[in-house]
Structure formats: C-alpha cells, structure tokens
Design a protein around this motif. Structure first.
Motif, PDB file in Angstrom:
ATOM      1  N   SER A 151      -7.423   0.662  -0.921  1.00 46.10           N
ATOM      2  CA  SER A 151      -7.658   1.727   0.050  1.00 46.10           C
ATOM      3  C   SER A 151      -7.138   3.076  -0.439  1.00 46.10           C
ATOM      4  CB  SER A 151      -6.977   1.386   1.384  1.00 46.10           C
ATOM      5  OG  SER A 151      -7.417   0.162   1.895  1.00 46.10           O
ATOM      6  N   GLN A 152      -6.431   3.077  -1.551  1.00 46.84           N
ATOM      7  CA  GLN A 152      -5.774   4.298  -2.054  1.00 46.84           C
ATOM      8  C   GLN A 152      -4.978   4.966  -0.932  1.00 46.84           C
ATOM      9  OE1 GLN A 152      -5.934   5.715  -5.682  1.00 46.84           O
ATOM     10  NE2 GLN A 152      -5.773   3.507  -5.322  1.00 46.84           N
ATOM     11  N   ASN A 153      -4.205   4.138  -0.268  1.00 50.58           N
ATOM     12  CA  ASN A 153      -3.430   4.565   0.896  1.00 50.58           C
ATOM     13  C   ASN A 153      -1.947   4.679   0.597  1.00 50.58           C
ATOM     14  OD1 ASN A 153      -3.297   5.123   3.787  1.00 50.58           O
ATOM     15  ND2 ASN A 153      -2.277   3.122   3.974  1.00 50.58           N
ATOM     16  N   ILE A 154      -1.502   4.151  -0.562  1.00 51.32           N
ATOM     17  CA  ILE A 154      -0.089   4.187  -0.939  1.00 51.32           C
ATOM     18  C   ILE A 154       0.153   5.369  -1.873  1.00 51.32           C
ATOM     19  CG2 ILE A 154       1.777   2.955  -2.117  1.00 51.32           C
ATOM     20  CD1 ILE A 154       0.392   0.334  -1.354  1.00 51.32           C
ATOM     21  N   ASN A 155       1.172   6.142  -1.578  1.00 54.45           N
ATOM     22  CA  ASN A 155       1.515   7.291  -2.417  1.00 54.45           C
ATOM     23  C   ASN A 155       2.931   7.115  -2.949  1.00 54.45           C
ATOM     24  OD1 ASN A 155       1.130   9.884  -3.618  1.00 54.45           O
ATOM     25  ND2 ASN A 155       2.389  10.775  -2.000  1.00 54.45           N
ATOM     26  N   TRP A 156       3.043   6.995  -4.277  1.00 55.13           N
ATOM     27  CA  TRP A 156       4.353   6.888  -4.937  1.00 55.13           C
ATOM     28  C   TRP A 156       4.762   8.265  -5.433  1.00 55.13           C
ATOM     29  CZ3 TRP A 156       6.735   8.216  -9.398  1.00 55.13           C
ATOM     30  CH2 TRP A 156       7.937   7.575  -9.735  1.00 55.13           C
ATOM     31  N   VAL A 157       6.003   8.654  -5.130  1.00 53.82           N
ATOM     32  CA  VAL A 157       6.563   9.887  -5.681  1.00 53.82           C
ATOM     33  C   VAL A 157       7.920   9.561  -6.283  1.00 53.82           C
ATOM     34  CG1 VAL A 157       5.352  11.365  -4.030  1.00 53.82           C
ATOM     35  CG2 VAL A 157       7.682  10.596  -3.528  1.00 53.82           C
TER      36      VAL A 157
END
Length: 383
Positions: free
Chosen positions: A364-370
């Motif tokens: 879903s390209q819903n996780i954002n890693w920073v």
C-alpha cells in the motif's frame, strides 16, 4: 531544517528518507525505471577451529526458495585471528508470494546438509539485516539538482551479480567532490538558483569506469524475471554478461516497482516454516537482541502510517499482512482489538534495525521510515 550550503552531497545509503523527498521534489526519477531492491540478512559465527578455512568463499542460489524468487546465499571464512564465519542470504524484494518470510528462509537455509555441520558446536555472535539496491544502471535517477547531488548507494551503484558496491560508492563520492569543486569555482557560471547545480557530475560518472561496470551487468538482475526464472537468469548472465561482457544492444526492464509484485494471499500457498532448534536456527526476537538496537521510548516516531486504516483494510484483508513477515526484526504484528471484533497493526518501533524493507515492500506504500533522533538504532559490531 534548512540547508544553506552552495552544494549539499547526499550519501544516505539505500532508500534514504531524504533522497525519497528529493526524488519527488525535483522529479529525479522521471526518466529511469523504479528502483529494485533486495533484503540482505547476515550472521556472524564463531565455529569449531577444525571447520575453519580462512579465505574460503561459498555462494549458492536456489534452495530454499523456488526458481521464481531471486535469492542467493554467501558464506565467508574470515581471517580475523579467531575461527569466524559470516553467513547470509539476499532475497529480491520483487517476490510475489506474500507468505514468504525472508528471516525464516535464512534460518531454514542453515539446515541444508552442505552447511549445517559448519554451525554445530559454534556460537552465533551477530545478526543484522539491510536493504540493497538491485536496480542497476537502468534504475539510476538524475543525480544532480539545484543545491546538491546524490552519491553512493543512495542512487544505487551496486554491481548486483557481485553483490559489491563499496568501490563504486567511493568512486562516485570522489567524482562528485571534483565536480562540485569545478562548479563552485567556475567563474563563468551564472546560476539561476542560490544553490548550485553540479551538472558535470552526471557526465563525469558516465565517463568513468563506474558506468562501464554497471553497463556490463545491467541485464543480469532483470534476466531472472522470465518464465524460466533462476535457470533463465543464470543462462543469460553466463552468455551475455560474462562471455559477451554486456555488449548486447538492448536493455531489459524490471517490470515495475517491487511493492506492485505481491499477489493476493488467495492466489498463493501458505508456507510452513520449521521451528528453530536454538542451536543452528533461532527465533526473530533472540536475533534482534544481537543487533544491540535501541530507541528511546519517548522519542518522536520514526515509523509512521499515512493512513491507520490501510493495514487492516488492504494489507491484512488482501495479502494476509505481509509486513509481519517481510520485516526481519518483528516490528509489525497484527493483534486483536480489545473489543474482540477485529485486528489492528501494532508497530514495535523499538525493535527496528533500519533495514527499510517496510518502506519498500509495503503493497500500500503506507509506511514511512525516517531516520530516528540522535542516530539511535542498531549497534552492529563486526558486521
């Protein structure tokens, strides 16, 4: 944060969170293919001295994965004064079966008859995981923009067949430094922006041996994406890469981003993995403990969801929650709601070892890693 340097060189490594923003802001991926990735898992072992062969190198392909999943293993006998080996597995993140668990595949590999005796009587002393750029030349973005440029594994200079990229990363940094110096001290430069665009860097890379090397192996990775899978890839690479040295007049395509490749769970067969024996194979939390990873419990979240409803509504419903399997650190798990009428995604961010697989493979390209505050995360030693 604002950067006021004339030129900022970004060298974050694979799938950097700043590079992601630069790709979008400056449309740097407009004329290239989506990046393709792999996840690499690695362990360090102290083994029985009589089994140790300093300098010995072993590479395998195939088992325990099927012919349509790009994967391979390595086993290096280190010459570090003690009988140590490094063993690992790399799995392409373009796999289609959502039930594949890279960590479990790695643990299963160690029980193969050809290597299992190597670990008996030994002691595992290290574990780690990291994403790798596997897209090659055709996935390189535009390298420069007003105020900066990309170097190293951030854009992706790895030689995929050799699983080797340090030399290219270093050379790209050297070329970037020379190009930036030329730009800053160019008396005839009339820049339309305050930040300077070191445009010569792009051409200087193409004129270097880095480009020649990447061009030679450009079709090795995508050649595995045919009906023949592993067998077709090995045949193609042997003929066109190692015999013809990459001189074929065509360039193969990756066929889309890795996160688009997962099939619905209903179309795939669940995989039953053997339980660890705690001698050769181990559970995931015991492994994470060896990474020394640490994050303050009250720090700002470095793993966030763009939409809290998506993990259950799409990932769990359609793909049986692949994030609970593709993460090599047990960060993601679906737990029952207190009301008992459903599930929710729980993020155990303190376990994160910064491999960035979740940001890459989430369908879903819903996780954002920073990057977390203070540079916290895994404390690898000897990895």
């Amino acid at each position: 944060m604002e950067l006021h340097a004339k030129v900022t060189i970004f060298s974050e490594g694979c799938h950097g969170h700043l590079a992601k923003q630069l790709y979008h802001q400056f449309n740097l991926r407009k004329n290239c293919e989506p990046q393709s990735y792999g996840i690499g898992l690695k362990e360090l072992w102290e083994i029985e001295p009589e089994r140790h062969r300093p300098g010995r190198i072993e590479h395998t392909v195939g088992w325990p994965l099927d012919k349509n999943t790009y994967a391979g293993t390595f086993l290096y006998h280190l010459d570090e004064g003690s009988p140590m080996i490094a063993v690992g597995m790399v799995i392409g993140l373009d796999y289609s079966n959502p039930y594949i668990n890279p960590f479990q595949e790695f643990q299963r590999f160690k029980h193969h008859p050809s290597v299992v005796d190597m670990f008996r009587g030994g002691k595992r002393i290290g574990y780690g995981a990291r994403a790798l750029n596997e897209g090659g030349m055709q996935s390189l973005p535009k390298l420069t923009f007003p105020g900066g440029c990309l170097i190293g594994c951030s854009p992706g200079f790895m030689n995929v067949p050799k699983i080797k990229g340090t030399h290219n990363a270093m050379k790209s940094g050297m070329i970037a430094a020379e190009s930036v110096f030329e730009t800053i001290f160019d008396e005839n430069l009339n820049s339309p922006t305050q930040g300077l665009n070191p445009e010569s860097y792009e051409q200087n890379i193409r004129d270097s041996w880095v480009w020649k090397e990447l061009n030679m192996v450009r079709n090795s990775r995508p050649s595995f994406n045919t009906a023949l899978g592993l067998y077709g890839g090995i045949l193609y690479t042997g003929i066109f890469t190692w015999i013809m040295r990459g001189k074929e007049p065509w360039t193969l395509h990756h066929g889309g981003a890795d996160y688009t490749k997962l099939k619905p769970a209903s179309e795939c067969k669940p995989i039953e993995y053997p339980k660890p024996d705690d001698k050769v194979s181990f559970d995931i939390l015991t492994s994470v403990a060896l990474t020394g990873t640490n994050h303050n419990h009250d720090q700002p979240a470095h793993l966030t969801l763009l939409n809290d409803d998506v993990p259950v509504a799409n990932n769990l419903t359609n793909y049986d929650g692949p994030e609970q399997r593709f993460c090599p650190a047990g960060v993601y798990e679906f737990v029952d709601l207190e009301s008992g009428d459903g599930k929710r995604l729980q993020i155990n961010a303190q376990n994160c070892i910064h491999c960035k697989t979740c940001d890459i493979k989430d369908p879903s390209q819903n996780i954002n890693w920073v990057c977390p505050q203070g540079g916290q995360g895994p404390a690898y030693n000897g990895m």
